[in-house]
Design a protein around this motif. Structure first.
Motif, PDB file in Angstrom:
ATOM      1  N   LEU A  64       0.830  -1.199   0.000  1.00 30.62           N
ATOM      2  CA  LEU A  64       0.000   0.000   0.000  1.00 30.62           C
ATOM      3  C   LEU A  64       0.868   1.254   0.000  1.00 30.62           C
ATOM      4  CD1 LEU A  64      -2.705   1.452   0.158  1.00 30.62           C
ATOM      5  CD2 LEU A  64      -2.673   1.136   2.644  1.00 30.62           C
ATOM      6  N   HIS A  65       1.939   1.229   0.784  1.00 29.50           N
ATOM      7  CA  HIS A  65       2.837   2.381   0.819  1.00 29.50           C
ATOM      8  C   HIS A  65       3.493   2.608  -0.549  1.00 29.50           C
ATOM      9  CE1 HIS A  65       2.836   3.750   4.989  1.00 29.50           C
ATOM     10  NE2 HIS A  65       2.615   2.495   5.321  1.00 29.50           N
ATOM     11  N   ARG A  66       3.857   1.519  -1.223  1.00 30.66           N
ATOM     12  CA  ARG A  66       4.436   1.655  -2.560  1.00 30.66           C
ATOM     13  C   ARG A  66       3.410   2.243  -3.528  1.00 30.66           C
ATOM     14  NH1 ARG A  66       6.516  -3.896  -4.522  1.00 30.66           N
ATOM     15  NH2 ARG A  66       7.141  -2.622  -6.312  1.00 30.66           N
ATOM     16  N   ALA A  67       2.170   1.777  -3.416  1.00 32.60           N
ATOM     17  CA  ALA A  67       1.099   2.284  -4.272  1.00 32.60           C
ATOM     18  C   ALA A  67       0.867   3.773  -4.033  1.00 32.60           C
ATOM     19  CB  ALA A  67      -0.191   1.502  -4.017  1.00 32.60           C
ATOM     20  N   LEU A  68       0.874   4.183  -2.761  1.00 32.05           N
ATOM     21  CA  LEU A  68       0.652   5.596  -2.432  1.00 32.05           C
ATOM     22  C   LEU A  68       1.782   6.482  -2.943  1.00 32.05           C
ATOM     23  CD1 LEU A  68      -0.724   5.269   1.221  1.00 32.05           C
ATOM     24  CD2 LEU A  68      -2.011   5.817  -0.853  1.00 32.05           C
ATOM     25  N   GLU A  69       3.011   5.965  -2.874  1.00 29.24           N
ATOM     26  CA  GLU A  69       4.156   6.750  -3.354  1.00 29.24           C
ATOM     27  C   GLU A  69       4.038   7.026  -4.852  1.00 29.24           C
ATOM     28  OE1 GLU A  69       6.657   8.325  -1.799  1.00 29.24           O
ATOM     29  OE2 GLU A  69       5.489   7.809  -0.016  1.00 29.24           O
ATOM     30  N   ILE A  70       3.605   6.005  -5.601  1.00 33.89           N
ATOM     31  CA  ILE A  70       3.434   6.203  -7.044  1.00 33.89           C
ATOM     32  C   ILE A  70       2.291   7.178  -7.317  1.00 33.89           C
ATOM     33  CG2 ILE A  70       2.715   5.071  -9.191  1.00 33.89           C
ATOM     34  CD1 ILE A  70       4.368   2.723  -8.504  1.00 33.89           C
ATOM     35  N   CYS A  71       1.211   7.057  -6.531  1.00 31.66           N
ATOM     36  CA  CYS A  71       0.078   7.977  -6.691  1.00 31.66           C
ATOM     37  C   CYS A  71       0.525   9.424  -6.501  1.00 31.66           C
ATOM     38  CB  CYS A  71      -1.030   7.644  -5.695  1.00 31.66           C
ATOM     39  SG  CYS A  71      -2.001   6.183  -6.103  1.00 31.66           S
ATOM     40  N   LYS A  72       1.352   9.655  -5.476  1.00 31.80           N
ATOM     41  CA  LYS A  72       1.830  11.015  -5.214  1.00 31.80           C
ATOM     42  C   LYS A  72       2.757  11.495  -6.327  1.00 31.80           C
ATOM     43  CE  LYS A  72       1.643  10.439  -0.180  1.00 31.80           C
ATOM     44  NZ  LYS A  72       2.445  10.279   1.051  1.00 31.80           N
ATOM     45  N   ARG A  73       3.639  10.602  -6.752  1.00 33.12           N
ATOM     46  CA  ARG A  73       4.626  10.986  -7.759  1.00 33.12           C
ATOM     47  C   ARG A  73       3.995  11.217  -9.128  1.00 33.12           C
ATOM     48  NH1 ARG A  73       7.827   7.080  -6.897  1.00 33.12           N
ATOM     49  NH2 ARG A  73       7.574   5.822  -8.778  1.00 33.12           N
ATOM     50  N   LYS A  74       3.023  10.376  -9.455  1.00 31.34           N
ATOM     51  CA  LYS A  74       2.389  10.454 -10.779  1.00 31.34           C
ATOM     52  C   LYS A  74       1.081  11.251 -10.760  1.00 31.34           C
ATOM     53  CE  LYS A  74       5.157   7.343 -12.848  1.00 31.34           C
ATOM     54  NZ  LYS A  74       5.919   7.574 -14.098  1.00 31.34           N
ATOM     55  N   ARG A  75       0.692  11.696  -9.549  1.00 27.69           N
ATOM     56  CA  ARG A  75      -0.598  12.373  -9.387  1.00 27.69           C
ATOM     57  C   ARG A  75      -1.735  11.486  -9.905  1.00 27.69           C
ATOM     58  NH1 ARG A  75       0.423  18.827 -10.708  1.00 27.69           N
ATOM     59  NH2 ARG A  75       2.046  19.127  -9.124  1.00 27.69           N
ATOM     60  N   ALA A  76      -1.717  10.257  -9.421  1.00 27.87           N
ATOM     61  CA  ALA A  76      -2.690   9.258  -9.858  1.00 27.87           C
ATOM     62  C   ALA A  76      -3.704   8.982  -8.751  1.00 27.87           C
ATOM     63  CB  ALA A  76      -1.976   7.961 -10.243  1.00 27.87           C
ATOM     64  N   THR A  77      -4.796   8.349  -9.118  1.00 28.89           N
ATOM     65  CA  THR A  77      -5.858   7.965  -8.185  1.00 28.89           C
ATOM     66  C   THR A  77      -5.677   6.507  -7.788  1.00 28.89           C
ATOM     67  OG1 THR A  77      -7.425   9.526  -9.170  1.00 28.89           O
ATOM     68  CG2 THR A  77      -8.355   7.729  -7.873  1.00 28.89           C
ATOM     69  N   LEU A  78      -5.813   6.223  -6.501  1.00 29.43           N
ATOM     70  CA  LEU A  78      -5.732   4.839  -6.014  1.00 29.43           C
ATOM     71  C   LEU A  78      -7.092   4.181  -6.210  1.00 29.43           C
ATOM     72  CD1 LEU A  78      -3.841   2.824  -4.432  1.00 29.43           C
ATOM     73  CD2 LEU A  78      -5.103   3.522  -2.395  1.00 29.43           C
ATOM     74  N   ILE A  79      -7.106   3.010  -6.852  1.00 27.05           N
ATOM     75  CA  ILE A  79      -8.346   2.279  -7.104  1.00 27.05           C
ATOM     76  C   ILE A  79      -8.352   1.003  -6.274  1.00 27.05           C
ATOM     77  CG2 ILE A  79      -9.830   1.199  -8.828  1.00 27.05           C
ATOM     78  CD1 ILE A  79      -9.480   4.150  -9.333  1.00 27.05           C
ATOM     79  N   ILE A  80      -9.415   0.811  -5.490  1.00 22.13           N
ATOM     80  CA  ILE A  80      -9.596  -0.420  -4.711  1.00 22.13           C
ATOM     81  C   ILE A  80     -10.899  -1.078  -5.155  1.00 22.13           C
ATOM     82  CG2 ILE A  80      -8.285   0.354  -2.705  1.00 22.13           C
ATOM     83  CD1 ILE A  80     -10.908   1.185  -1.403  1.00 22.13           C
ATOM     84  N   ALA A  81     -10.992  -2.391  -4.982  1.00 20.40           N
ATOM     85  CA  ALA A  81     -12.200  -3.102  -5.403  1.00 20.40           C
ATOM     86  C   ALA A  81     -13.393  -2.698  -4.547  1.00 20.40           C
ATOM     87  CB  ALA A  81     -11.977  -4.612  -5.334  1.00 20.40           C
ATOM     88  N   ASN A  82     -13.214  -2.718  -3.241  1.00 25.92           N
ATOM     89  CA  ASN A  82     -14.256  -2.281  -2.320  1.00 25.92           C
ATOM     90  C   ASN A  82     -13.625  -1.884  -1.000  1.00 25.92           C
ATOM     91  OD1 ASN A  82     -14.228  -4.696  -0.456  1.00 25.92           O
ATOM     92  ND2 ASN A  82     -14.831  -5.724  -2.344  1.00 25.92           N
ATOM     93  N   LEU A  83     -14.363  -1.142  -0.212  1.00 24.79           N
ATOM     94  CA  LEU A  83     -13.825  -0.604   1.029  1.00 24.79           C
ATOM     95  C   LEU A  83     -13.395  -1.703   1.989  1.00 24.79           C
ATOM     96  CD1 LEU A  83     -13.209   1.953   2.637  1.00 24.79           C
ATOM     97  CD2 LEU A  83     -15.520   1.845   3.570  1.00 24.79           C
ATOM     98  N   GLY A  84     -14.143  -2.823   2.006  1.00 27.35           N
ATOM     99  CA  GLY A  84     -13.814  -3.916   2.909  1.00 27.35           C
ATOM    100  C   GLY A  84     -12.440  -4.512   2.637  1.00 27.35           C
ATOM    101  N   ARG A  85     -11.982  -4.451   1.349  1.00 25.21           N
ATOM    102  CA  ARG A  85     -10.671  -4.963   1.024  1.00 25.21           C
ATOM    103  C   ARG A  85      -9.563  -3.985   1.374  1.00 25.21           C
ATOM    104  NH1 ARG A  85      -9.122  -9.189   1.566  1.00 25.21           N
ATOM    105  NH2 ARG A  85     -10.605  -8.845   3.208  1.00 25.21           N
ATOM    106  N   LEU A  86      -9.937  -2.745   1.695  1.00 26.53           N
ATOM    107  CA  LEU A  86      -8.956  -1.775   2.177  1.00 26.53           C
ATOM    108  C   LEU A  86      -8.879  -1.864   3.698  1.00 26.53           C
ATOM    109  CD1 LEU A  86      -7.026   0.553   1.453  1.00 26.53           C
ATOM    110  CD2 LEU A  86      -8.944   2.102   1.831  1.00 26.53           C
ATOM    111  N   SER A  87      -9.990  -1.578   4.349  1.00 21.69           N
ATOM    112  CA  SER A  87     -10.069  -1.680   5.804  1.00 21.69           C
ATOM    113  C   SER A  87     -11.475  -1.343   6.252  1.00 21.69           C
ATOM    114  CB  SER A  87      -9.083  -0.708   6.467  1.00 21.69           C
ATOM    115  OG  SER A  87      -9.202  -0.764   7.875  1.00 21.69           O
ATOM    116  N   ARG A  88     -11.890  -1.887   7.393  1.00 20.41           N
ATOM    117  CA  ARG A  88     -13.161  -1.517   8.013  1.00 20.41           C
ATOM    118  C   ARG A  88     -12.922  -0.641   9.237  1.00 20.41           C
ATOM    119  NH1 ARG A  88     -17.425  -4.089   5.915  1.00 20.41           N
ATOM    120  NH2 ARG A  88     -17.010  -5.871   4.573  1.00 20.41           N
TER     121      ARG A  88
END
Length: 227
Positions: A64-88
């Motif tokens: 997740l941290h690697r994904a966030l770093e790329i999002c910040k660097r590339k100004r990209a949006t993070l896509i998740i399948a559903n909220l439950g797969r991220l965290s409750r």
């Protein structure tokens, strides 16, 4: 049509990989369907293998941290399948929002991050409610003389009665939701999917599948015994 950059983040558990909606294949389909209109350009894709310790820990998610770093660097949006797969966990979702990265849940395509935050609050509330109901049931069992963790016919009977009462209480708490599902003509599988989408946890605090819906429906249809 303008194209937006995105990074996909999946989270799977080796223990629950085969459960409906939780496996990598299920998540991939939801995300693929969401991105299918061609408005997104993929710049990164990460899959987190869940452990017990990392389930709701922000610091224990290296992918997740690697994904966030790329999002910040590339100004990209993070896509998740559903909220439950991220965290409750509301705290976890708030931590993600504080990272300053835009993110979308594929199963809630029109929800912004603040709507997702509200959804997380409701999901956490439901989890706490289930936990409180279970604690109350265990306390009541102990008060009736049930020795928790002990074996023997007498204690087994008492434990079964406790579980049955807890199941009855849970069925009553979701009765209106299930009544709406029945009125809409949903199948048991569709009911399970909708319960998961709404963030309502099962009797054991996890996600629903069709086989868990059946017993609840039977309890709700069962006529109370005459006294």
């Amino acid at each position: 049509m303008a194209t937006c950059k995105c990074v996909i983040y999946y989270r799977v558990s080796t223990a629950r990989q085969g459960s409906p909606g939780l496996g990598l294949e299920d998540q991939t389909k939801v995300v693929t369907d969401y991105l299918g209109d061609g408005a997104w350009r993929l710049v990164g894709e990460f899959t987190e293998i869940e452990t017990v310790k990392s389930a709701n820990s922000f610091v224990s998610r290296p992918e997740l941290h690697r994904a966030l770093e790329i999002c910040k660097r590339k100004r990209a949006t993070l896509i998740i399948a559903n909220l439950g797969r991220l965290s409750r966990s509301v705290r976890f979702v708030n931590g993600l929002i504080e990272e300053g990265v835009d993110f979308k849940a594929a199963d809630m395509p029109h929800a912004d991050k603040f709507m997702i935050q509200a959804h997380a609050i409701m999901a956490e509330w439901e989890r706490v409610q289930n936990s409180d109901r279970m604690k109350a049931a265990l306390a009541a069992a102990k008060a009736r003389g049930v020795v928790l963790g002990a074996t023997g016919p007498a204690n087994l009977r008492a434990n079964i009665e406790t579980r049955q009462k807890a199941a009855e209480a849970f069925a009553k708490s979701v009765a209106k939701v299930f009544a709406g599902f029945k009125a809409a003509g949903l199948t048991q599988r569709a009911m399970a999917e909708e319960l998961n989408r709404l963030g309502i946890t099962s009797t054991r605090g996890g996600q629903w599948n069709a086989s868990q819906v059946g017993p609840v429906l039977k309890r709700l249809l069962r006529k109370p015994a005459r006294r």
